[in-house]
Write a protein that holds these residues in place. Structure first.
Motif, PDB file in Angstrom:
ATOM      1  N   UNK A  26     -56.943 -44.213  25.041  1.00 33.24           N
ATOM      2  CA  UNK A  26     -56.955 -45.661  24.784  1.00 33.24           C
ATOM      3  C   UNK A  26     -57.893 -46.390  25.738  1.00 33.24           C
ATOM      4  N   UNK A  27     -58.151 -45.803  26.899  1.00 28.56           N
ATOM      5  CA  UNK A  27     -59.081 -46.405  27.860  1.00 28.56           C
ATOM      6  C   UNK A  27     -60.537 -46.259  27.422  1.00 28.56           C
ATOM      7  N   UNK A 128     -52.497 -43.374  33.094  1.00 26.22           N
ATOM      8  CA  UNK A 128     -53.917 -43.006  33.088  1.00 26.22           C
ATOM      9  C   UNK A 128     -54.638 -44.064  33.915  1.00 26.22           C
ATOM     10  N   UNK A 129     -54.920 -45.210  33.289  1.00 28.11           N
ATOM     11  CA  UNK A 129     -55.533 -46.318  34.036  1.00 28.11           C
ATOM     12  C   UNK A 129     -54.469 -47.228  34.635  1.00 28.11           C
ATOM     13  N   UNK A 134     -48.993 -51.866  34.302  1.00 29.20           N
ATOM     14  CA  UNK A 134     -49.465 -53.138  34.872  1.00 29.20           C
ATOM     15  C   UNK A 134     -48.986 -54.312  34.021  1.00 29.20           C
ATOM     16  N   UNK A 135     -49.067 -54.198  32.677  1.00 30.94           N
ATOM     17  CA  UNK A 135     -48.581 -55.273  31.796  1.00 30.94           C
ATOM     18  C   UNK A 135     -47.093 -55.517  32.009  1.00 30.94           C
ATOM     19  N   UNK A 156     -51.816 -38.775  35.130  1.00 30.91           N
ATOM     20  CA  UNK A 156     -53.040 -38.045  34.788  1.00 30.91           C
ATOM     21  C   UNK A 156     -54.012 -37.991  35.964  1.00 30.91           C
ATOM     22  N   UNK A 157     -53.720 -38.723  37.034  1.00 29.20           N
ATOM     23  CA  UNK A 157     -54.546 -38.743  38.247  1.00 29.20           C
ATOM     24  C   UNK A 157     -55.961 -39.227  37.934  1.00 29.20           C
ATOM     25  N   UNK A 158     -56.012 -40.348  37.184  1.00 25.24           N
ATOM     26  CA  UNK A 158     -57.300 -40.926  36.798  1.00 25.24           C
ATOM     27  C   UNK A 158     -57.438 -42.370  37.262  1.00 25.24           C
TER      28      UNK A 158
END
Length: 182
Positions: A26-27, A128-129, A134-135, A156-158
């Motif tokens: 999705x990112x 992921x991100x 955050x939302x 995911x360590x991203x």
């Protein structure tokens, strides 16, 4: 955290939630694997294991409420309610909509109303991100809640955990991608 539950959950996630193939996330990033935690959080054994592991992870945090952004958090929150009740952990549960409702109550946070000052944990199936968490963090902070930590089944360590840490949110994944050899 009960080691046996964690090992059983790891086996289940590895067998059912990971697809090792090229995907666009999705990112917008390309990845060599896809993680769909709902394949396990909507499995009775998986739901049981996840809920009990998260109860172990929050039992000493003086938490008032647990919830997260729909849809990754929904089955986790539902299962957690049952496990928390069985353990006599009085928790308020909530789900954060991606956008406030356009009709009716026009709420963004569903469930019993959260109150300013409540200590909450935000959950999701994957980081992921960090966008989904955050939302959810922003929504509960808007009503005056303190976010104690964020828990995801897999980080995911991203960069998502780091983005949350910059917001002052402690991140505690159940597993990292590295633990699955990814």
């Amino acid at each position: 955290m009960n080691i046996d539950n964690r090992e059983e959950l790891k086996k289940l996630l590895d067998a059912q939630a990971f697809e090792r193939r090229q995907v666009v996330l999705s990112s917008g990033k390309t990845s060599n694997y896809y993680f769909d935690g709902r394949k396990v959080s909507l499995n009775p054994m998986g739901a049981y294991l996840i809920a009990n592991i998260i109860c172990d992870m929050i039992k000493d945090d003086e938490v008032d409420a647990v919830g997260g952004l729909t849809l990754g958090a929904d089955p986790i929150v539902g299962a957690l309610g049952v496990a928390a009740y069985q353990r006599n952990m009085p928790l308020t549960l909530f789900i954060v909509r991606k956008e406030p409702k356009k009709h009716g109550t026009m709420r963004q946070i569903e469930g019993p109303p959260l109150k300013p000052g409540q200590r909450v944990v935000v959950v999701d199936d994957v980081i992921t991100t960090g966008g989904s968490i955050i939302k959810a963090v922003q929504a509960v902070r808007k009503v005056g809640c303190e976010v104690v930590k964020a828990i995801a089944l897999v980080d995911r360590q991203e960069g998502g955990a780091e983005a949350l840490e910059k917001m002052g949110v402690k991140v505690q994944p159940v597993f990292t991608a590295a633990e699955f050899g990814l």
